[in-house]
Each structure stands twice: as C-alpha cells, then as structure tokens.
Design a protein around this motif. Structure first.
Motif, PDB file in Angstrom:
ATOM      1  N   ILE A  60       0.842  -1.206   0.000  1.00  0.00           N
ATOM      2  CA  ILE A  60       0.000   0.000   0.000  1.00  0.00           C
ATOM      3  C   ILE A  60       0.875   1.253   0.000  1.00  0.00           C
ATOM      4  N   GLN A  61       1.941   1.234   0.787  1.00  0.00           N
ATOM      5  CA  GLN A  61       2.844   2.384   0.817  1.00  0.00           C
ATOM      6  C   GLN A  61       3.463   2.621  -0.558  1.00  0.00           C
ATOM      7  N   GLN A  62       3.884   1.568  -1.231  1.00  0.00           N
ATOM      8  CA  GLN A  62       4.545   1.708  -2.527  1.00  0.00           C
ATOM      9  C   GLN A  62       3.568   2.046  -3.653  1.00  0.00           C
ATOM     10  N   SER A  63       2.289   1.718  -3.478  1.00  0.00           N
ATOM     11  CA  SER A  63       1.323   1.941  -4.555  1.00  0.00           C
ATOM     12  C   SER A  63       0.575   3.260  -4.434  1.00  0.00           C
ATOM     13  N   THR A  64       0.874   4.024  -3.389  1.00  0.00           N
ATOM     14  CA  THR A  64       0.181   5.303  -3.196  1.00  0.00           C
ATOM     15  C   THR A  64       1.183   6.421  -2.945  1.00  0.00           C
ATOM     16  N   GLU A  65       0.678   7.630  -3.140  1.00  0.00           N
ATOM     17  CA  GLU A  65       1.472   8.827  -2.869  1.00  0.00           C
ATOM     18  C   GLU A  65       0.610   9.750  -2.008  1.00  0.00           C
ATOM     19  N   VAL A  66       1.149  10.197  -0.887  1.00  0.00           N
ATOM     20  CA  VAL A  66       0.392  11.027   0.041  1.00  0.00           C
ATOM     21  C   VAL A  66       1.005  12.420   0.069  1.00  0.00           C
ATOM     22  N   VAL A  67       0.147  13.427  -0.146  1.00  0.00           N
ATOM     23  CA  VAL A  67       0.584  14.823  -0.097  1.00  0.00           C
ATOM     24  C   VAL A  67      -0.315  15.552   0.902  1.00  0.00           C
ATOM     25  N   VAL A  68       0.313  16.218   1.864  1.00  0.00           N
ATOM     26  CA  VAL A  68      -0.433  16.978   2.877  1.00  0.00           C
ATOM     27  C   VAL A  68      -0.144  18.455   2.654  1.00  0.00           C
ATOM     28  N   ARG A  69      -1.234  19.247   2.556  1.00  0.00           N
ATOM     29  CA  ARG A  69      -1.116  20.695   2.368  1.00  0.00           C
ATOM     30  C   ARG A  69      -2.007  21.393   3.382  1.00  0.00           C
ATOM     31  N   VAL A  70      -1.645  22.619   3.679  1.00  0.00           N
ATOM     32  CA  VAL A  70      -2.476  23.441   4.555  1.00  0.00           C
ATOM     33  C   VAL A  70      -3.127  24.511   3.694  1.00  0.00           C
ATOM     34  N   VAL A  71      -4.465  24.526   3.696  1.00  0.00           N
ATOM     35  CA  VAL A  71      -5.238  25.501   2.935  1.00  0.00           C
ATOM     36  C   VAL A  71      -6.224  26.148   3.901  1.00  0.00           C
ATOM     37  N   ARG A  72      -6.135  27.450   4.026  1.00  0.00           N
ATOM     38  CA  ARG A  72      -7.009  28.218   4.934  1.00  0.00           C
ATOM     39  C   ARG A  72      -6.986  27.636   6.346  1.00  0.00           C
ATOM     40  N   ASN A  73      -5.801  27.369   6.818  1.00  0.00           N
ATOM     41  CA  ASN A  73      -5.579  26.832   8.163  1.00  0.00           C
ATOM     42  C   ASN A  73      -6.169  25.442   8.387  1.00  0.00           C
ATOM     43  N   LYS A  74      -6.487  24.746   7.324  1.00  0.00           N
ATOM     44  CA  LYS A  74      -6.968  23.370   7.440  1.00  0.00           C
ATOM     45  C   LYS A  74      -5.992  22.457   6.718  1.00  0.00           C
ATOM     46  N   GLU A  75      -5.700  21.348   7.344  1.00  0.00           N
ATOM     47  CA  GLU A  75      -4.790  20.383   6.740  1.00  0.00           C
ATOM     48  C   GLU A  75      -5.569  19.471   5.785  1.00  0.00           C
ATOM     49  N   LEU A  76      -5.137  19.446   4.528  1.00  0.00           N
ATOM     50  CA  LEU A  76      -5.772  18.605   3.521  1.00  0.00           C
ATOM     51  C   LEU A  76      -4.798  17.498   3.118  1.00  0.00           C
ATOM     52  N   THR A  77      -5.293  16.287   3.095  1.00  0.00           N
ATOM     53  CA  THR A  77      -4.467  15.150   2.700  1.00  0.00           C
ATOM     54  C   THR A  77      -5.018  14.592   1.402  1.00  0.00           C
ATOM     55  N   ARG A  78      -4.137  14.482   0.413  1.00  0.00           N
ATOM     56  CA  ARG A  78      -4.529  13.905  -0.873  1.00  0.00           C
ATOM     57  C   ARG A  78      -3.726  12.626  -1.070  1.00  0.00           C
ATOM     58  N   VAL A  79      -4.450  11.527  -1.269  1.00  0.00           N
ATOM     59  CA  VAL A  79      -3.815  10.236  -1.527  1.00  0.00           C
ATOM     60  C   VAL A  79      -4.077   9.881  -2.986  1.00  0.00           C
ATOM     61  N   THR A  80      -3.011   9.650  -3.725  1.00  0.00           N
ATOM     62  CA  THR A  80      -3.107   9.282  -5.137  1.00  0.00           C
ATOM     63  C   THR A  80      -2.575   7.868  -5.308  1.00  0.00           C
ATOM     64  N   VAL A  81      -3.378   7.028  -5.959  1.00  0.00           N
ATOM     65  CA  VAL A  81      -2.936   5.664  -6.253  1.00  0.00           C
ATOM     66  C   VAL A  81      -2.072   5.736  -7.502  1.00  0.00           C
ATOM     67  N   ILE A  82      -0.796   5.313  -7.370  1.00  0.00           N
ATOM     68  CA  ILE A  82       0.125   5.385  -8.499  1.00  0.00           C
ATOM     69  C   ILE A  82       0.384   4.020  -9.132  1.00  0.00           C
ATOM     70  N   ASP A  83      -0.058   2.959  -8.471  1.00  0.00           N
ATOM     71  CA  ASP A  83       0.079   1.605  -9.014  1.00  0.00           C
ATOM     72  C   ASP A  83      -1.211   0.851  -8.727  1.00  0.00           C
ATOM     73  N   GLN A  84      -2.165   0.951  -9.654  1.00  0.00           N
ATOM     74  CA  GLN A  84      -3.497   0.369  -9.456  1.00  0.00           C
ATOM     75  C   GLN A  84      -3.474  -1.137  -9.179  1.00  0.00           C
ATOM     76  N   PRO A  85      -2.779  -1.950  -9.977  1.00  0.00           N
ATOM     77  CA  PRO A  85      -2.808  -3.403  -9.720  1.00  0.00           C
ATOM     78  C   PRO A  85      -2.267  -3.770  -8.336  1.00  0.00           C
ATOM     79  N   LEU A  86      -1.181  -3.144  -7.923  1.00  0.00           N
ATOM     80  CA  LEU A  86      -0.616  -3.441  -6.609  1.00  0.00           C
ATOM     81  C   LEU A  86      -1.560  -2.988  -5.505  1.00  0.00           C
ATOM     82  N   TYR A  87      -2.146  -1.830  -5.658  1.00  0.00           N
ATOM     83  CA  TYR A  87      -3.079  -1.302  -4.664  1.00  0.00           C
ATOM     84  C   TYR A  87      -4.297  -2.206  -4.528  1.00  0.00           C
ATOM     85  N   HIS A  88      -4.852  -2.635  -5.640  1.00  0.00           N
ATOM     86  CA  HIS A  88      -6.028  -3.518  -5.591  1.00  0.00           C
ATOM     87  C   HIS A  88      -5.684  -4.875  -4.990  1.00  0.00           C
TER      88      HIS A  88
END
Length: 108
Positions: free
Chosen positions: A67-95
């Motif tokens: 799961i760690q290798q098949s996803t990419e996690v980006v955390v940003r702060v927008v308007r004093n709120k922390e937003l986490t975006r998880v992108t699947v970069i390897d669909q077969p491994l993730y599934h």
C-alpha cells in the motif's frame, strides 16, 4: 561435446537484496542520489519484511508495504486546514493489497 557450465548456487531472496545494497554502496558511477535513496529504502523495507519470523506478521507487513509503494500522500495546509490527498500510483498493486486486507480481516 563441450564442457558443461556449473550453475551458480541459488541465492535466497534476502541474499539477493543484500547484494543489491552492496552494489549500490560500492558503485563508482552512480545515478541520482534521490534514486539511490529510494532504492535503498525500498530494499531495506523488503528485507525487514522478509526477515520477520512470524508468517502472519510478515504477510501484514508485506501488504502494508504494498500500500505504501502503490500510493502517494501529499499533505497541504489551505485556509488553516490540513488537507491530505492520496493518489494511487500503481493500481494493480493497490487492488491486490486491498484484496489481501479483506482476506486477512475475514480470517480473523
């Protein structure tokens, strides 16, 4: 008839991964430092998983690593709120990892 070649002894996966680490440490013409750091981290993680003596813990660690290798996690702060975006970069491994999680949960 020509002489037969001796087969090299079969190395365990752990020995092979340790060999990769040795090559990375001793190679003179290195690629980028970032690539080497990524490879080193991935091989180190794989070695840690493979050396786990408990088969159930080993499987759980392998699934988490997938799961760690098949996803990419980006955390940003927008308007004093922390937003986490998880992108699947390897669909077969993730599934595959999600199917394994469901199988492990069903076995409990």
């Amino acid at each position: 008839m020509t002489g037969s070649k001796k087969k090299a002894p079969k190395l365990s996966p752990i020995s092979q991964l340790q060999g990769v680490l040795l090559v990375l440490d001793n190679r003179s013409g290195r690629p980028t430092a970032e690539m080497l750091a990524n490879v080193r981290e991935m091989v180190g993680d794989a070695l840690a998983v493979m050396q786990e003596p408990d088969p159930t813990k080993q499987k759980i660690a392998f699934v988490l690593l997938a799961i760690q290798q098949s996803t990419e996690v980006v955390v940003r702060v927008v308007r004093n709120k922390e937003l986490t975006r998880v992108t699947v970069i390897d669909q077969p491994l993730y599934h595959w990892a999600l199917r394994e999680i469901h199988a492990l949960a069903g076995a409990a």
